[in-house]
Motif scaffolding. Structure first.
Motif, short mmCIF file in Angstrom:
data_model
loop_
_atom_site.label_atom_id
_atom_site.label_comp_id
_atom_site.label_asym_id
_atom_site.label_seq_id
_atom_site.Cartn_x
_atom_site.Cartn_y
_atom_site.Cartn_z
N ASN A 89 0.86 -1.19 0.00
CA ASN A 89 0.00 0.00 0.00
C ASN A 89 0.90 1.23 0.00
O ASN A 89 1.53 1.54 1.01
N ASP A 91 -0.18 4.24 -0.30
CA ASP A 91 -0.96 5.40 0.12
C ASP A 91 -1.72 5.10 1.40
O ASP A 91 -2.94 5.06 1.44
N VAL A 92 -0.98 4.87 2.50
CA VAL A 92 -1.64 4.55 3.77
C VAL A 92 -2.42 5.74 4.32
O VAL A 92 -3.37 5.56 5.08
N THR A 95 -5.89 5.46 2.60
CA THR A 95 -6.79 4.45 3.15
C THR A 95 -7.22 4.81 4.56
O THR A 95 -8.34 4.47 4.97
N PHE A 283 -2.52 -2.20 5.36
CA PHE A 283 -2.24 -3.32 4.47
C PHE A 283 -2.62 -4.62 5.16
O PHE A 283 -2.65 -4.71 6.39
N LYS A 298 0.95 -8.26 -0.42
CA LYS A 298 0.55 -7.53 -1.62
C LYS A 298 -0.64 -8.22 -2.27
O LYS A 298 -0.64 -9.44 -2.46
N ALA A 301 -4.44 -4.19 -6.64
CA ALA A 301 -4.81 -2.85 -6.18
C ALA A 301 -6.31 -2.68 -6.06
O ALA A 301 -6.80 -2.05 -5.11
N LEU A 304 -7.56 -4.14 -2.67
CA LEU A 304 -6.90 -3.76 -1.42
C LEU A 304 -7.90 -3.34 -0.35
O LEU A 304 -7.84 -3.80 0.79
N ARG A 305 -8.83 -2.44 -0.70
CA ARG A 305 -9.69 -1.88 0.34
C ARG A 305 -10.71 -2.88 0.88
O ARG A 305 -11.30 -2.65 1.94
#
Length: 338
Positions: A89, A91-92, A95, A283, A298, A301, A304-305
């Protein structure tokens, strides 16, 4: 004793040496990713599937189920890891902001927020600053914290300077709210990477004295970073002296234990105690034993959320019940347009 382990969908179906089927584990998380409403009564959890975000105007879930009436509510977030920027991630902050949007879109603003540790990734001053600035936008009266092992790499100096006022020892404390007693424990002091958490004799003695004068009918909520029950000791997912701590709470009719650290939802009900670990806002990590080691996992993308989230808890004073709801960040985008 009842256990529920939740993660998201995946392709692998092989079993590890502990008999854990990775594919089935990940399928469970796909179900949890749609949201689960947990109702607790007398230490027993009942779950209700949620396939959509709660409607802020009606207070209803998509299938028409009304939110339980409550005297107050609070939200748990965990493992924001501000400063982390690897491919799991990059862009922590983004999120975390999605989690904040989810909180701010709830039908009723929570009375407070609990952050169960790993606020930062390296315990740097700028990381704490960024977290503080982000959380200023949360619509709540107060935010309570306990440290994770990533927050005390400087022996907890910066953490205690910022969040240690009024706490004991390395940052433990308790408070009362609407008839419930909340206990924030620290089990990451002198933590060795991959090792079990530890509460320590001084804190155990404090805990015993803290609950001694409480009525056994008082609902108890304990929150700490590393799980207070042994999930997977090979990865340090447990606390070595938690049994002693929990022995002080056996006389209470309702005990809820909220933890982070493992970045996924796992629930267990044992007698009067309900244990719940929260997803990270940063993450995911592998299922217990489903990889060679714990660590950032990983995922595609676009998925991820669905691995990330927050926990909402409603408390009904007269019925002495707690409702625990896991909410994935993926649904925030549908509601807020992010």
């Amino acid at each position: 004793m009842e256990n529920h382990i939740n993660s998201d969908e995946g392709k692998s179906s092989e079993k590890n040496n502990d008999g854990i089927d990775r594919k089935e584990f990940l399928k469970c998380m796909a179900w949890a990713g749609t949201g689960v409403l947990w109702m607790m009564s007398g230490g027993i959890l009942k779950s209700f599937g949620m396939s959509d975000m709660i409607d802020k105007n009606t207070g209803k879930i998509k299938n028409g189920l009304l939110l339980p009436k409550s005297d107050f509510s609070f939200v748990q977030i965990s493992d924001s890891h501000i400063g982390f920027s690897k491919p799991a991630n990059t862009d922590v902050i983004g999120t975390l902001q999605a989690a904040i949007s989810k909180i701010n879109n709830m039908p009723t603003a929570p009375s407070f927020v609990l952050h169960t540790g790993d606020l930062t990734h390296l315990a740097q001053a700028d990381e704490f600053d960024t977290l503080e600035q982000s959380l200023k936008s949360v619509k709540t009266e107060k935010i309570f914290y306990v440290p994770g092992e990533h927050d005390v790499t400087d022996n907890g100096k910066l953490y205690l300077e910022r969040y240690g006022k009024g706490t004991q020892g390395d940052g433990w404390y308790s408070f009362d709210s609407n008839g419930a007693h909340f206990i924030g424990l620290v089990n990451v002091t002198n933590h060795v990477d991959g090792g079990l958490g530890n509460i320590g004799n001084e804190q155990l003695k404090w805990l015993e004295n803290d609950v001694k004068g409480l009525s056994s009918s008082t609902p108890i909520v304990v929150f700490a970073h590393i799980p207070l029950w042994t999930i997977y000791p090979q990865w340090g997912w447990g606390t070595d002296d938690s049994a002693q701590a929990l022995s002080y709470l056996k006389r209470f009719g309702s005990v809820t234990v909220l933890n982070g650290h493992i970045h996924q939802n796992i629930q267990k009900v044992e007698g009067n105690m309900t244990f719940h670990t929260a997803c990270s806002t940063a993450f995911p990590q592998p299922a217990p034993g489903a990889a060679t080691s714990a660590g950032p996992m990983k995922v595609p993308a676009e998925k991820l959320r669905s691995y990330l989230g927050l926990t909402s808890v409603n408390y009904v004073e007269h019925n002495q019940t707690l409702a625990v709801t896991d909410i994935p960040l993926a649904e925030a985008e549908k509601t807020t347009g992010q």
